[in-house]
Design an enzyme around this catalytic site. Structure first.
Site, short mmCIF file in Angstrom:
data_model
loop_
_atom_site.label_atom_id
_atom_site.label_comp_id
_atom_site.label_asym_id
_atom_site.label_seq_id
_atom_site.Cartn_x
_atom_site.Cartn_y
_atom_site.Cartn_z
N ASP A 41 -4.94 -5.07 7.02
CA ASP A 41 -3.75 -5.83 6.70
C ASP A 41 -3.28 -6.57 7.96
O ASP A 41 -3.42 -6.07 9.07
CB ASP A 41 -2.64 -4.90 6.24
N ASP B 97 -2.83 3.59 1.72
CA ASP B 97 -3.63 2.86 0.74
C ASP B 97 -4.95 2.36 1.33
O ASP B 97 -5.73 1.70 0.63
CB ASP B 97 -2.83 1.70 0.13
N HIS B 98 -5.21 2.71 2.59
CA HIS B 98 -6.48 2.33 3.22
C HIS B 98 -7.32 3.53 3.65
O HIS B 98 -8.47 3.33 4.04
CB HIS B 98 -6.23 1.40 4.40
N HIS C 299 -6.03 -7.65 -1.65
CA HIS C 299 -4.85 -6.86 -1.27
C HIS C 299 -3.58 -7.42 -1.92
O HIS C 299 -2.55 -7.60 -1.30
CB HIS C 299 -4.69 -6.82 0.26
N HIS D 222 -6.75 0.81 9.32
CA HIS D 222 -5.50 1.34 9.86
C HIS D 222 -5.07 2.55 9.04
O HIS D 222 -5.63 2.84 7.98
CB HIS D 222 -4.41 0.27 9.89
N HIS E 129 -0.12 -5.94 12.44
CA HIS E 129 0.49 -5.27 11.30
C HIS E 129 1.56 -4.31 11.83
O HIS E 129 1.84 -4.28 13.03
CB HIS E 129 -0.59 -4.54 10.50
N HIS F 207 -2.49 3.42 7.18
CA HIS F 207 -1.58 3.39 6.04
C HIS F 207 -2.35 3.96 4.86
O HIS F 207 -3.54 3.67 4.67
CB HIS F 207 -1.09 1.97 5.75
#
EC number: 3.1.26.11
Length: 301
Positions: free
Chosen positions: A210, A64-65, A268, A60, A140, A62
């Site tokens: 997530d 941090d990914h 995570h 996805h 999410h 976001h």
């Protein structure tokens, strides 16, 4: 099947922890799953060859990914890469990466292919003669997929003593390994099971991060060998997990239990906690076969 954890912590990178990224080696294929900030540094630290990565899966959008993705794409060019690179991720990932390349006047000298995803149902996104990869729709705050990696059933193993006993010529060996019966010169039919052994059992790996606790994924990951499921919070922060659409360690264990997976890897983690050992202790109250991800850790199955 080998899994290398490059990063497994939530939100911001720190000097001693990294956001999500991992490398799965399965059937001699190397797949990069998520690409948080600092991924290429972690690849070097863990001595993983850049040239072997041809497929990148982004869960996805976001940061941090995927904030490490454009840097890795650019480094591939600096390393004079010529092999095609395939990126699988949510709709919009192509615009983000190409805009960054365009505004920095930096283009790749290799084929860069985007496979943008928008389906809310599980779908096959990659397949070759050895491996198949399917999406696992997660729940999410933004559109998110997990990924299921499955080995295909391999060739049957030749029973050398049996084929020699029947004086079968070597030119028929491949047909035998492909599962075919053999007819001898006298007309006798030798069933394949008398000439071969079963192939190795196939392995499977499910990446689920997530996501909030989401039982809809259970049929998709039923009986997998290894499940990586996010466990951002402990049960004491259950309300916060629900608010941010994340899971607790206990909830990850409950998914593993209901899906009857063989092993559960937790990851995570929120950086609010001083130690990750509490995640395992909490999850083990529900599911016994628990492993803790940590940066630089390698698992072989």
């Amino acid at each position: 099947m080998k899994l290398t954890i490059l990063g497994c912590y939530a939100a911001t990178p720190r000097t001693f922890t990294n956001p999500t990224s991992q490398v799965l080696e399965i059937k001699n294929r190397l797949f990069l799953i998520d690409c948080g900030e600092g991924t290429q540094v972690q690849l070097r630290k863990n001595k993983i060859k850049f040239s072997k990565i041809n497929h990148i899966f982004i869960s996805h959008l976001h940061g941090d990914h995927f904030f490490g993705l454009v840097g890795l794409v650019s480094t591939f060019s600096l390393l004079n890469r010529t092999t095609d690179l395939h990126i699988y991720g949510p709709e919009g990932v192509k615009d983000i990466i190409l805009l960054q390349l365009k505004l920095s006047n930096a283009w790749t000298n290799y084929g860069l292919f985007f496979h943008e995803l928008k389906s809310l149902d599980s779908e096959i996104v990659y397949e070759d003669d050895k491996v198949i990869v399917k999406t696992i729709p997660l729940k999410h705050r933004v559109y998110t997929n997990g990924f299921l990696f499955e080995e295909k059933v391999g060739e049957r193993k030749l029973n050398v003593a049996a084929v020699q006993q029947h004086k079968i010529e070597t030119c028929y060996y491949q047909n035998i390994k492909n599962g075919k019966d053999i007819t001898l010169d006298d007309g006798a039919i030798i069933p394949n099971t008398a000439l071969t052994f079963d192939p190795d059992a196939t392995k499977s790996y499910a990446f689920c991060s997530d996501t909030i606790y989401h039982e809809a994924i259970i049929p998709l990951i039923k009986n997998v060998d290894v499940l990586y499921h996010e466990s951002t919070f402990l049960q004491s922060e259950e309300a916060l997990a629900k608010k941010t659409f994340h899971s607790t360690a206990q909830e990850a264990a409950l998914i593993a239990q209901k899906a009857t997976v063989k092993k559960l890897i937790l990851g995570h983690y929120s950086t609010r906690y001083d130690s990750i050992s509490s995640f395992k202790a909490e999850a083990e109250s529900i599911f016994s076969s628990i492993l803790l991800a940590d940066d630089g850790k390698t698992f072989e199955f």
